[in-house]
Write an enzyme that holds these catalytic residues in place. Structure first.
Site, mmCIF file in Angstrom:
data_model
loop_
_atom_site.group_PDB
_atom_site.id
_atom_site.type_symbol
_atom_site.label_atom_id
_atom_site.label_comp_id
_atom_site.label_asym_id
_atom_site.label_seq_id
_atom_site.Cartn_x
_atom_site.Cartn_y
_atom_site.Cartn_z
ATOM 1 N N HIS A 19 0.837 -1.203 0.000
ATOM 2 C CA HIS A 19 0.000 0.000 0.000
ATOM 3 C C HIS A 19 0.872 1.253 0.000
ATOM 4 O O HIS A 19 0.619 2.200 -0.753
ATOM 5 C CB HIS A 19 -0.894 0.051 1.250
ATOM 6 N N LYS A 43 -15.388 -8.406 4.080
ATOM 7 C CA LYS A 43 -14.191 -8.702 4.868
ATOM 8 C C LYS A 43 -14.510 -8.484 6.340
ATOM 9 O O LYS A 43 -15.331 -7.650 6.695
ATOM 10 C CB LYS A 43 -13.041 -7.764 4.470
ATOM 11 N N ARG A 93 -1.500 -6.429 -8.230
ATOM 12 C CA ARG A 93 -0.439 -7.363 -7.879
ATOM 13 C C ARG A 93 -0.323 -8.477 -8.899
ATOM 14 O O ARG A 93 0.756 -8.912 -9.226
ATOM 15 C CB ARG A 93 -0.710 -7.980 -6.502
ATOM 16 N N SER A 131 -3.045 -7.778 2.763
ATOM 17 C CA SER A 131 -3.399 -7.609 4.178
ATOM 18 C C SER A 131 -3.965 -8.902 4.768
ATOM 19 O O SER A 131 -3.655 -9.272 5.897
ATOM 20 C CB SER A 131 -4.424 -6.488 4.339
#
Length: 160
Positions: A19, A43, A93, A131
């Site tokens: 990040h 989440k 990513r 994360s």
């Protein structure tokens, strides 16, 4: 002269080195970067929104550029519009990220075609960091210092 304002949205639960790489690089592309900290209902966050806001603010302190950190709980395009943003920054990513982000960018464009989505590839050394994986490693007692700053590692340890 119109100021270029960009929004970098995310849950940042916790904020990772990946990040921070995207934040550093995107801050050079805009006059003002707004980091939008949100809650994703799909989440289950480790940290509250307030804790994440504090964490992100601490981690971006001293970075060059005008960087603001705010929370939001609305459609991304509504939030971007409220910030007078002309672009959304998204980090990629892998191919799986691209497929999801491509679909989201298309939907967002349908909602507001005046706000562009800009994709930045994560630094190669940071591409595997997520994360979710950082939290999983930490929950099993593994070292997370390669993925987050020392202060964030301490925050995660304190939560566990």
């Amino acid at each position: 002269m119109t100021r270029r304002i960009g929004v970098y949205p995310g849950t940042f639960d916790p904020i990772t080195l990946g990040h921070l790489d995207i934040i550093r690089r995107s801050a050079h592309l805009v006059d003002r970067l707004v980091i939008g900290v949100t809650t994703n209902p799909s989440k289950s966050p480790m940290f509250t929104v307030e804790e994440r806001l504090d964490m992100v603010r601490r981690e971006v302190e001293g970075l060059p550029g005008e960087i603001d950190v705010v929370s939001f709980d609305s459609l991304l395009m509504d939030f971007a519009q409220s910030q007078d943003a002309s672009l959304i920054v998204r980090g990629l990513r892998a191919v799986a990220d691209f497929e999801y982000e491509y679909q989201m960018a298309g939907m967002n464009q349908q909602l507001n075609d005046e706000i562009e989505t800009v994709f930045l590839m994560a630094d190669v050394s940071l591409q595997p960091i997520a994360s979710r994986l950082v939290k999983e490693i930490a929950r099993y007692g593994g070292p997370i210092d390669k993925f987050v700053t020392p202060a964030v590692a301490a925050d995660v340890a304190a939560k566990l």
